[in-house]
Scaffold this motif. Structure first.
Motif, mmCIF file in Angstrom:
data_model
loop_
_atom_site.group_PDB
_atom_site.id
_atom_site.type_symbol
_atom_site.label_atom_id
_atom_site.label_comp_id
_atom_site.label_asym_id
_atom_site.label_seq_id
_atom_site.Cartn_x
_atom_site.Cartn_y
_atom_site.Cartn_z
ATOM 1 N N ALA A 111 1.349 12.631 30.729
ATOM 2 C CA ALA A 111 2.117 12.495 29.492
ATOM 3 C C ALA A 111 1.321 13.012 28.299
ATOM 4 O O ALA A 111 1.871 13.687 27.415
ATOM 5 C CB ALA A 111 2.510 11.034 29.279
ATOM 6 N N MET A 112 0.019 12.737 28.265
ATOM 7 C CA MET A 112 -0.810 13.234 27.160
ATOM 8 C C MET A 112 -0.883 14.755 27.167
ATOM 9 O O MET A 112 -0.747 15.396 26.120
ATOM 10 C CB MET A 112 -2.218 12.632 27.253
ATOM 11 C CG MET A 112 -2.299 11.162 26.863
ATOM 12 S SD MET A 112 -4.012 10.581 26.719
ATOM 13 C CE MET A 112 -4.598 10.812 28.391
ATOM 14 N N GLN A 113 -1.095 15.348 28.321
ATOM 15 C CA GLN A 113 -1.170 16.807 28.401
ATOM 16 C C GLN A 113 0.154 17.461 28.022
ATOM 17 O O GLN A 113 0.192 18.459 27.286
ATOM 18 C CB GLN A 113 -1.578 17.233 29.821
ATOM 19 C CG GLN A 113 -2.961 16.791 30.224
ATOM 20 C CD GLN A 113 -4.041 17.354 29.313
ATOM 21 O OE1 GLN A 113 -4.027 18.547 28.980
ATOM 22 N NE2 GLN A 113 -4.979 16.524 28.888
ATOM 23 N N LEU A 114 1.247 16.887 28.506
ATOM 24 C CA LEU A 114 2.552 17.443 28.182
ATOM 25 C C LEU A 114 2.860 17.277 26.696
ATOM 26 O O LEU A 114 3.467 18.172 26.075
ATOM 27 C CB LEU A 114 3.627 16.764 29.025
ATOM 28 C CG LEU A 114 5.046 17.308 28.882
ATOM 29 C CD1 LEU A 114 5.085 18.794 29.231
ATOM 30 C CD2 LEU A 114 6.011 16.526 29.767
ATOM 31 N N ALA A 115 2.441 16.181 26.095
ATOM 32 C CA ALA A 115 2.650 15.969 24.658
ATOM 33 C C ALA A 115 1.890 17.021 23.850
ATOM 34 O O ALA A 115 2.410 17.551 22.854
ATOM 35 C CB ALA A 115 2.205 14.563 24.250
ATOM 36 N N GLN A 116 0.687 17.354 24.271
ATOM 37 C CA GLN A 116 -0.097 18.355 23.551
ATOM 38 C C GLN A 116 0.546 19.731 23.635
ATOM 39 O O GLN A 116 0.679 20.438 22.626
ATOM 40 C CB GLN A 116 -1.514 18.392 24.109
ATOM 41 C CG GLN A 116 -2.347 17.169 23.743
ATOM 42 C CD GLN A 116 -3.757 17.255 24.310
ATOM 43 O OE1 GLN A 116 -4.001 17.936 25.310
ATOM 44 N NE2 GLN A 116 -4.682 16.554 23.684
ATOM 45 N N THR A 117 0.949 20.137 24.830
ATOM 46 C CA THR A 117 1.548 21.463 24.978
ATOM 47 C C THR A 117 2.895 21.549 24.239
ATOM 48 O O THR A 117 3.203 22.572 23.612
ATOM 49 C CB THR A 117 1.757 21.774 26.463
ATOM 50 O OG1 THR A 117 2.551 20.740 27.060
ATOM 51 C CG2 THR A 117 0.425 21.852 27.185
ATOM 52 N N THR A 118 3.679 20.480 24.317
ATOM 53 C CA THR A 118 4.970 20.488 23.614
ATOM 54 C C THR A 118 4.766 20.529 22.110
ATOM 55 O O THR A 118 5.488 21.236 21.390
ATOM 56 C CB THR A 118 5.782 19.236 23.996
ATOM 57 O OG1 THR A 118 5.934 19.186 25.421
ATOM 58 C CG2 THR A 118 7.151 19.265 23.349
ATOM 59 N N LEU A 119 3.780 19.778 21.614
ATOM 60 C CA LEU A 119 3.513 19.769 20.176
ATOM 61 C C LEU A 119 3.083 21.144 19.699
ATOM 62 O O LEU A 119 3.517 21.601 18.633
ATOM 63 C CB LEU A 119 2.432 18.727 19.863
ATOM 64 C CG LEU A 119 2.088 18.561 18.391
ATOM 65 C CD1 LEU A 119 3.301 18.055 17.608
ATOM 66 C CD2 LEU A 119 0.928 17.583 18.218
ATOM 67 N N ARG A 120 2.241 21.833 20.453
ATOM 68 C CA ARG A 120 1.837 23.190 20.062
ATOM 69 C C ARG A 120 3.039 24.115 20.004
ATOM 70 O O ARG A 120 3.150 24.961 19.101
ATOM 71 C CB ARG A 120 0.792 23.728 21.046
ATOM 72 C CG ARG A 120 -0.593 23.154 20.866
ATOM 73 C CD ARG A 120 -1.633 23.990 21.608
ATOM 74 N NE ARG A 120 -1.435 23.918 23.046
ATOM 75 C CZ ARG A 120 -2.037 23.055 23.853
ATOM 76 N NH1 ARG A 120 -2.873 22.155 23.337
ATOM 77 N NH2 ARG A 120 -1.826 23.072 25.159
#
Length: 307
Positions: A111-120
């Motif tokens: 979830a943290m990794q996906l949140a970072q990529t989505t935010l970028r």
């Protein structure tokens, strides 16, 4: 004796271990995933449960409470090629313990990794000025992407909040200058608006003063005209009343003689005044004909009084 003691202790330990593996107490808002001989068999809810010792085992323990996970700081590039550093917090909850156990290895890390990529990706579609104004929009887009991806994991993404947005020092300095210029512009505009309003107020006051003076002058002239008209009216009424009384007096016994006498007196009086104000003495053509003049005046008054 020593062998018996050792055997007794071994049996006691075995009993304790068997009881520990057989009886399981699951806390409130928690769920335990049970495997039997390495295969999923059931999920234990909150309460007391009995397992088959050495056959069943607790493979995964999950909390069903909402969790807050910090998303590490990361650099994002905006649509106008400005690099910003963003960090946030993601809130999620396990809704399916079985899927959370076997759907992914570590749903928190994923979830943290996906949140970072989505935010970028989301920040890359927005200009720098709008990243501060549209935080709520960014949060909603990140939640939608995460929730869709985390559904097979048995995890519900509740919300995402941007904690902070850090800008480069050069951008901060440029923004500070821009805000300072904007404040100065607003101050100048406010001052000019104040001066403009003051001039308008002064001109409106002068206009109203002129109107008031003209109205006062108009009212004064009206009052004077009405006063003069009233004066003329009163004089006319008084004159008419005087003539009426004179006419009535002529018709009374002895009135004609009295009027003749009064006319003769006024004739002589006015002639005397004329003699005082002039160096030249003016005498009537027929000094002895005063009586005939009086008689003519009396006759005229009788004709006026006659109906």
């Amino acid at each position: 004796m020593e062998i018996a003691t050792i055997v007794s202790l071994a049996v006691l330990v075995l009993v304790i271990v068997t009881i520990a593996k057989t009886a399981q107490i699951v806390p409130q808002r928690s769920a335990y995933v049970v495997e039997r001989l390495g295969k999923y068999t059931k999920t234990l809810d909150a309460g007391f449960h009995l397992l088959i010792p050495f056959v069943d085992r607790i493979a995964y323990r999950h909390t069903l409470k909402e969790e807050a996970i910090d998303v590490d700081r990361q650099a994002c590039v905006t649509k106008d090629n400005i690099q910003v550093v963003v960090n946030g917090v993601i809130y999620l909850q396990v809704v399916d313990p079985k899927a959370a156990s076997y759907g992914i290895n570590d749903y928190r890390y994923a979830a943290m990794q996906l949140a970072q990529t989505t935010l970028r990706s989301v920040v890359g579609k927005i200009d720098l000025d709008k990243t501060f104004e549209e935080r709520e929009t960014i949060n909603i887009q990140v939640v939608q992407a995460l929730d869709e991806a985390a559904r097979p994991w048995g995890v519900k993404v509740m919300r995402y909040e941007i904690a902070d947005i850090e800008l480069p020092a050069t951008i901060l300095d440029a923004l500070e200058k821009q805000m300072r210029a904007e404040r100065e512009r607003r101050a100048v505009v406010a001052q000019s608006e104040g001066e403009r309003q003051a001039k308008i107020n002064v001109s409106e006051g002068q206009k109203q003063e002129t109107i008031n003076l003209s109205e006062a002058e108009k009212q004064r002239q009206i009052n004077e005209a009405e006063g003069r008209a009233r004066q003329i009216e009163l004089i006319a009424l008084a004159t008419a009343e005087g003539l009426r009384q004179v006419a009535e007096a002529i018709n009374t016994p002895g009135g004609k003689d009295a009027v003749g006498l009064r006319v003769a007196e006024q004739y002589v009086e006015e002639f005397g005044k004329l003699a005082k104000t002039n160096n030249t003495m003016i005498l009537p053509a027929e000094l002895t004909n005063i009586g005939s003049a009086v008689a003519a005046i009396t006759k005229t008054m009788e004709q006026v009084n006659r109906p």
